[in-house]
Design a protein around this motif. Structure first.
Motif, mmCIF file in Angstrom:
data_model
loop_
_atom_site.group_PDB
_atom_site.id
_atom_site.type_symbol
_atom_site.label_atom_id
_atom_site.label_comp_id
_atom_site.label_asym_id
_atom_site.label_seq_id
_atom_site.Cartn_x
_atom_site.Cartn_y
_atom_site.Cartn_z
ATOM 1 N N ASP A 356 0.812 -1.219 0.000
ATOM 2 C CA ASP A 356 0.000 0.000 0.000
ATOM 3 C C ASP A 356 0.843 1.264 0.000
ATOM 4 O OD1 ASP A 356 -2.241 -1.570 0.017
ATOM 5 O OD2 ASP A 356 -2.531 -1.470 2.190
ATOM 6 N N ALA A 357 1.932 1.268 0.794
ATOM 7 C CA ALA A 357 2.795 2.452 0.860
ATOM 8 C C ALA A 357 3.481 2.694 -0.483
ATOM 9 C CB ALA A 357 3.839 2.270 1.957
ATOM 10 N N GLY A 358 3.955 1.609 -1.113
ATOM 11 C CA GLY A 358 4.600 1.737 -2.422
ATOM 12 C C GLY A 358 3.634 2.212 -3.484
ATOM 13 N N TYR A 359 2.390 1.724 -3.424
ATOM 14 C CA TYR A 359 1.372 2.131 -4.388
ATOM 15 C C TYR A 359 1.057 3.614 -4.239
ATOM 16 C CZ TYR A 359 -3.125 2.610 -6.724
ATOM 17 O OH TYR A 359 -4.147 3.039 -7.527
ATOM 18 N N THR A 360 0.873 4.052 -3.000
ATOM 19 C CA THR A 360 0.567 5.465 -2.746
ATOM 20 C C THR A 360 1.693 6.367 -3.225
ATOM 21 O OG1 THR A 360 -0.765 4.876 -0.815
ATOM 22 C CG2 THR A 360 -0.004 7.153 -0.961
ATOM 23 N N PHE A 361 2.944 5.960 -2.951
ATOM 24 C CA PHE A 361 4.116 6.739 -3.375
ATOM 25 C C PHE A 361 4.168 6.849 -4.901
ATOM 26 C CE2 PHE A 361 8.735 6.598 -4.546
ATOM 27 C CZ PHE A 361 9.033 7.899 -4.199
ATOM 28 N N ALA A 362 4.000 5.719 -5.597
ATOM 29 C CA ALA A 362 4.059 5.716 -7.065
ATOM 30 C C ALA A 362 2.932 6.543 -7.658
ATOM 31 C CB ALA A 362 4.010 4.290 -7.588
ATOM 32 N N GLN A 363 1.731 6.448 -7.064
ATOM 33 C CA GLN A 363 0.588 7.201 -7.573
ATOM 34 C C GLN A 363 0.785 8.700 -7.379
ATOM 35 O OE1 GLN A 363 -1.845 5.381 -9.223
ATOM 36 N NE2 GLN A 363 -2.274 7.433 -9.970
ATOM 37 N N ARG A 364 1.414 9.080 -6.287
ATOM 38 C CA ARG A 364 1.696 10.504 -6.057
ATOM 39 C C ARG A 364 2.718 11.015 -7.077
ATOM 40 N NH1 ARG A 364 2.998 11.705 0.099
ATOM 41 N NH2 ARG A 364 3.065 13.836 -0.724
ATOM 42 N N LYS A 365 3.641 10.159 -7.488
ATOM 43 C CA LYS A 365 4.590 10.551 -8.543
ATOM 44 C C LYS A 365 3.856 10.766 -9.864
ATOM 45 C CE LYS A 365 7.948 7.419 -8.399
ATOM 46 N NZ LYS A 365 9.268 6.837 -8.750
ATOM 47 N N VAL A 366 2.931 9.852 -10.183
ATOM 48 C CA VAL A 366 2.132 10.006 -11.404
ATOM 49 C C VAL A 366 1.382 11.338 -11.377
ATOM 50 C CG1 VAL A 366 0.154 9.108 -12.710
ATOM 51 C CG2 VAL A 366 1.870 7.529 -11.807
ATOM 52 N N ASP A 367 0.778 11.656 -10.237
ATOM 53 C CA ASP A 367 0.013 12.900 -10.105
ATOM 54 C C ASP A 367 0.897 14.126 -10.293
ATOM 55 O OD1 ASP A 367 -2.214 11.380 -9.608
ATOM 56 O OD2 ASP A 367 -2.141 11.598 -7.428
ATOM 57 N N LEU A 368 2.103 14.101 -9.698
ATOM 58 C CA LEU A 368 3.010 15.248 -9.822
ATOM 59 C C LEU A 368 3.479 15.434 -11.254
ATOM 60 C CD1 LEU A 368 5.272 15.201 -6.620
ATOM 61 C CD2 LEU A 368 3.609 16.940 -7.287
ATOM 62 N N PHE A 369 3.863 14.339 -11.921
ATOM 63 C CA PHE A 369 4.307 14.437 -13.315
ATOM 64 C C PHE A 369 3.184 14.957 -14.203
ATOM 65 C CE2 PHE A 369 7.522 10.926 -12.332
ATOM 66 C CZ PHE A 369 8.595 11.803 -12.309
ATOM 67 N N THR A 370 1.954 14.496 -13.941
ATOM 68 C CA THR A 370 0.805 14.931 -14.745
ATOM 69 C C THR A 370 0.522 16.420 -14.527
ATOM 70 O OG1 THR A 370 -0.165 12.709 -14.610
ATOM 71 C CG2 THR A 370 -1.631 14.513 -15.241
ATOM 72 N N LEU A 440 9.081 19.724 -5.345
ATOM 73 C CA LEU A 440 7.993 18.874 -4.869
ATOM 74 C C LEU A 440 8.359 17.392 -4.952
ATOM 75 C CD1 LEU A 440 4.914 20.704 -6.436
ATOM 76 C CD2 LEU A 440 5.489 20.555 -4.006
ATOM 77 N N MET A 441 9.028 16.999 -6.049
ATOM 78 C CA MET A 441 9.413 15.602 -6.199
ATOM 79 C C MET A 441 10.495 15.215 -5.198
ATOM 80 S SD MET A 441 8.447 12.954 -7.881
ATOM 81 C CE MET A 441 7.626 13.558 -9.354
ATOM 82 N N LYS A 442 11.409 16.139 -4.932
ATOM 83 C CA LYS A 442 12.451 15.876 -3.935
ATOM 84 C C LYS A 442 11.824 15.691 -2.553
ATOM 85 C CE LYS A 442 16.689 17.798 -1.951
ATOM 86 N NZ LYS A 442 17.629 18.957 -1.910
ATOM 87 N N GLU A 443 10.860 16.553 -2.226
ATOM 88 C CA GLU A 443 10.183 16.436 -0.922
ATOM 89 C C GLU A 443 9.445 15.102 -0.832
ATOM 90 O OE1 GLU A 443 7.703 19.871 -0.839
ATOM 91 O OE2 GLU A 443 9.325 21.250 -0.266
ATOM 92 N N LEU A 444 8.820 14.663 -1.923
ATOM 93 C CA LEU A 444 8.101 13.396 -1.935
ATOM 94 C C LEU A 444 9.075 12.231 -1.728
ATOM 95 C CD1 LEU A 444 5.575 11.672 -2.401
ATOM 96 C CD2 LEU A 444 6.021 11.821 -4.870
ATOM 97 N N ARG A 445 10.210 12.268 -2.434
ATOM 98 C CA ARG A 445 11.208 11.198 -2.307
ATOM 99 C C ARG A 445 11.776 11.140 -0.900
ATOM 100 N NH1 ARG A 445 16.464 11.726 -2.640
ATOM 101 N NH2 ARG A 445 16.340 13.731 -3.738
ATOM 102 N N GLU A 446 12.067 12.309 -0.323
ATOM 103 C CA GLU A 446 12.647 12.343 1.031
ATOM 104 C C GLU A 446 11.629 11.890 2.073
ATOM 105 O OE1 GLU A 446 14.023 16.346 1.335
ATOM 106 O OE2 GLU A 446 15.960 15.903 0.396
ATOM 107 N N SER A 447 10.353 12.202 1.859
ATOM 108 C CA SER A 447 9.316 11.751 2.788
ATOM 109 C C SER A 447 9.192 10.222 2.760
ATOM 110 C CB SER A 447 7.976 12.384 2.458
ATOM 111 O OG SER A 447 7.447 11.867 1.230
ATOM 112 N N GLN A 448 9.401 9.634 1.599
ATOM 113 C CA GLN A 448 9.348 8.182 1.453
ATOM 114 C C GLN A 448 10.552 7.534 2.148
ATOM 115 O OE1 GLN A 448 6.991 6.423 0.389
ATOM 116 N NE2 GLN A 448 7.775 4.408 -0.205
ATOM 117 N N SER A 449 11.716 8.190 2.055
ATOM 118 C CA SER A 449 12.927 7.664 2.668
ATOM 119 C C SER A 449 12.814 7.680 4.183
ATOM 120 C CB SER A 449 14.144 8.495 2.248
ATOM 121 O OG SER A 449 14.281 8.494 0.845
ATOM 122 N N ASN A 450 12.123 8.703 4.690
ATOM 123 C CA ASN A 450 11.984 8.824 6.138
ATOM 124 C C ASN A 450 10.886 7.912 6.689
ATOM 125 O OD1 ASN A 450 13.988 10.772 6.086
ATOM 126 N ND2 ASN A 450 12.530 12.467 5.860
#
Length: 450
Positions: A356-370, A440-450
């Motif tokens: 679920d966490a991986g799915y949410t992270f990937a979907q948020r990336k899709v949303d940001l790119f879009t 925004l993408m950097k913040e998303l990646r760092e939030s996932q790392s934490n």
């Protein structure tokens, strides 16, 4: 002409039916040193740079690249469409290098090394070509798949469009004489959402018809809005249907039929305009891929539709190889589409693994790119239009120098100055947009790392 000896089997002529000839147009390379490779091509083959895309323009989230199109200068000109399709005298070699240590080009260089990213071939009718490729894949379960292009690239429905309606040009009306009230527009829009006519990205389902839309809204519209809605129903339904390709229509107007527009959207074909020339593009998913998720080369198929305008003598204008350019408006779209497709694959894999966490992270990336694509597209269109007007002005200056009307030359110099400023301003806005999504993408990646 050997005879077939198997019982019940007879020989047939080796004929290919419904096949499309494809003619080489260009190939793109990913390299470590773009400037070094360009210099080598100039020293050995006398190639010269044609177009530059800098890192501020070509960015998807944290990923940034630089790209230069180099090549020879063909002297071939023709009025024959078939000859322009088959011509091989013009050689273009776009070259990419990665600026950041994330993204497709960096991954390509790390996993594969320097080499050809994709090969582009010209076809005579790309809409028919892609439709057949998609139909065959559905029938036989194999064949080309293509990059996912967000529907917002083609058009989405907004409440504002329902309020103002559309001119015949596809642009929102400014007159309020026949407009829908904001309250009524909100109700109609909410019905479209609740009844599943609109997807999550506010794009209308492609299978919607005039009758199905009327039936749904007619049965759901509240009593207190019925009089206003039914008075404007035809215009409202037309606006809803038009939203499927409104962005394309604003580029091409009535030069394509609704059937062609819908085929472009359904098959996820990219469209660009340069002056009076048109460029259709589509990119396959990875080929020669070792395993899912790995970087790999891909194919591009394009259709160049050269201007059919006539010259001052009334004869068709001659065209040069490469009409339609290199999809300046779509260059960033390709880069973003690659990242969107990768993120969608990540989301799909995470869903299969109940992550679920991986799915949410990937979907948020899709949303940001879009969202980045949606904000970038109008700016890219302004850059493309400015470059087109700038190019026309340069041609007019050459014509004035050959003639006696020097005053026209001075007038066109002012046009170049104006369009150069417009292009520079749009570039600055695009860089601001890219920096925003990089953060925004950097913040998303760092939030996932934490």
């Amino acid at each position: 002409n050997r005879k077939c000896n198997l019982p019940g089997i007879s020989s047939v002529n080796a004929e290919f039916r419904s096949c499309y000839p494809a003619y080489f147009d260009h190939w793109v390379s990913n390299v470590v040193s773009r400037t070094g490779f360009i210099q080598t091509l100039e020293d050995v083959l006398s190639f010269t740079p044609k177009v530059d895309f800098n890192a501020g323009v070509v960015a998807a989230g944290e990923a940034q690249i630089e790209s230069t199109v180099t090549g020879n200068t063909s002297t071939m000109i023709t009025t024959e469409t078939d000859l322009a399709l088959k011509d091989q005298s013009q050689i273009y070699l776009p070259i990419n290098n990665a600026v950041t240590k994330v993204g497709h080009v960096h991954g390509f260089l790390q996993e594969i090394g320097q080499g050809v990213q994709h090969i582009a071939s010209r076809v005579g009718n790309i809409i028919d070509f892609v439709q057949q490729a998609n139909d065959r894949r559905k029938m036989f379960g194999e064949g080309f798949t293509f990059l996912n292009i967000p529907r917002s690239y083609y058009g989405t429905l907004t409440r504002d469009m329902l309020v103002k309606g559309l001119h015949h040009t596809g642009e929102p009306m400014t007159s309020t004489k026949e407009s829908l009230s904001q309250d009524c527009a909100n109700v109609v829009y909410d019905i479209c959402v609740s009844e599943g006519l609109l997807h999550d990205d506010c794009s209308l389902t492609l299978d919607a018809s005039e009758d199905s839309i009327k039936m749904i809204i007619d049965s759901k519209i509240p009593t207190w809005h019925q009089q206003e809605y039914f008075r404007n129903r035809d215009r409202v339904v037309k606006t809803i249907l038009h939203s499927r390709y409104v962005n394309l229509y604003n580029l091409l107007r009535d030069n394509l039929s609704e059937e062609s527009y819908l085929a472009i959207v359904r098959n996820q074909i990219l469209v660009d305009v340069q002056g009076e020339d048109l460029l259709f593009q589509i990119f396959t998913s990875n080929i020669l891929q070792r395993k899912s998720g790995d970087e790999a080369p891909f194919f591009e198929f394009i259709q160049r539709i050269c201007s059919e305008c006539s010259g001052s003598d009334g004869c068709p204008k001659k065209v040069k190889p490469g009409c339609g350019g290199f999809g300046i408006r779509n260059f960033l779209t390709l880069f973003l589409a690659i990242e969107v497709t990768k993120a969608m694959l990540e989301a799909s894999n995470a869903k299969e693994n109940n992550d679920d966490a991986g799915y949410t992270f990937a979907q948020r990336k899709v949303d940001l790119f879009t969202k980045q694509l949606n904000e970038s597209n109008p700016l890219l269109t302004k850059i493309s239009e400015a470059m087109t007007r700038e190019s026309i002005a340069r041609d007019k200056i050459k014509e004035s120098c050959q003639g006696e009307n020097k005053e026209d030359g001075e007038k066109w110099k002012l046009v170049i100055e104006k369009e150069t400023h417009a292009k520079s301003h749009a570039n600055e806005k695009l860089m601001e947009c890219n920096m925003k999504y990089q953060k925004l993408m950097k913040e998303l990646r760092e939030s996932q790392s934490n």
